[in-house]
Design an enzyme around this catalytic site. Structure first.
Site, short mmCIF file in Angstrom:
data_model
loop_
_atom_site.label_atom_id
_atom_site.label_comp_id
_atom_site.label_asym_id
_atom_site.label_seq_id
_atom_site.Cartn_x
_atom_site.Cartn_y
_atom_site.Cartn_z
N SER A 111 10.72 17.13 -32.01
CA SER A 111 10.75 18.53 -32.39
C SER A 111 9.45 19.19 -31.94
CB SER A 111 10.88 18.65 -33.92
OG SER A 111 10.64 19.97 -34.36
N TYR A 132 7.77 16.51 -42.70
CA TYR A 132 8.67 16.50 -41.53
C TYR A 132 7.86 16.44 -40.24
CZ TYR A 132 12.13 18.10 -38.12
OH TYR A 132 12.95 18.20 -37.02
#
Length: 251
Positions: A145, A158
């Site tokens: 990501s 995250y």
């Protein structure tokens, strides 16, 4: 041409086996459809095998496997290789995004993200890497990501898991480069998937959704196309890291 010769011909021309985790929706499902259209047999892993089977793809083995279960992942790979031959590509796409402020977020959510995003990815790598090294051929694509390259409020844990994906991928690439195996990191920005639905913090979830609604975010097919492009380069070429985001996503 008799039946035996015809079978041999099909076997000799068939594309190699690809494995995709988190294949039931979003990026995983789009990548599965794309690789299937190119003629690859597939092993598709996800929590919801019924959704994978609903894709209706030929030469596909669908298995309901939790990527945190090392033995189950390895067994599914072994089963698929018995049907379709050695794995040439794995797309480690399975992941969870549970956004939240560290001061308030349940620690169980931290554990779940590290279990799936880090340990689950490693289980996928371990299941296919020894064979790739032995054959001196193969590609590992780890879906990370943009949050694995920079920080965002509410993304602390995250981001930690995705920074880990980047770090592990880089180190792994160095380990296996001499064996002819490629390791590629794909880092998407915001994508129109189910990922945000996992977040339990109502305020953070609403803010993130408002951001997504304010721009034209990526479609899963955009990321699938990037994955396919990277894989289709000659084996001697490795796109070490590919960051892809909506033009309007500034950060």
């Amino acid at each position: 041409m008799n039946a035996k010769t015809n079978t041999q011909a099909k076997t000799s021309t068939r594309k190699p086996l690809a494995v995709i985790t988190g294949a039931g929706s979003g990026i995983g499902a789009a990548t599965a459809r794309t690789l299937s259209e190119l003629g690859h047999p597939l092993l598709l892993l996800g929590r919801r095998a019924d959704r994978i089977e609903a894709l209706g793809l030929p030469d596909t083995l669908a298995r309901s496997v939790d990527v945190t279960d090392e033995q189950a992942v390895a067994a599914a790979v072994h089963e698929a290789e018995a049907l379709y031959g050695p794995v040439d590509l794995i797309v480690n796409n399975a992941g969870v995004m549970l956004l939240g402020a560290v001061a308030h977020q349940p620690t169980g959510e931290w554990e779940r993200m590290f279990d799936v995003n880090v340990r689950g990815l490693l289980n996928g790598v371990r299941a296919v890497l020894p064979g790739m090294i032995e054959r001196a051929h193969g590609t590992v694509i780890n879906v990370s990501s943009v949050a694995g390259r920079k920080s965002y409020p509410g993304h602390t844990v995250y981001s930690g898991t995705k920074f880990a994906v980047h770090g592990m991928s880089d180190s792994l690439r160095e380990e296996v480069a001499g064996h002819g195996v490629r390791v590629i990191t794909i880092a998407p920005g915001a994508v129109e998937t189910e990922l945000l639905s996992h977040t339990t913090d109502v305020t953070i979830k609403a803010d993130y959704q408002a951001f997504k609604d304010s721009i034209q975010v990526l479609d899963p097919q955009d990321v699938a196309d990037a994955i396919t492009f990277a894989y289709q380069r000659p084996q001697r070429v490795t796109l070490r890291e590919l960051v892809i985001a909506a033009t309007a996503q500034a950060a």
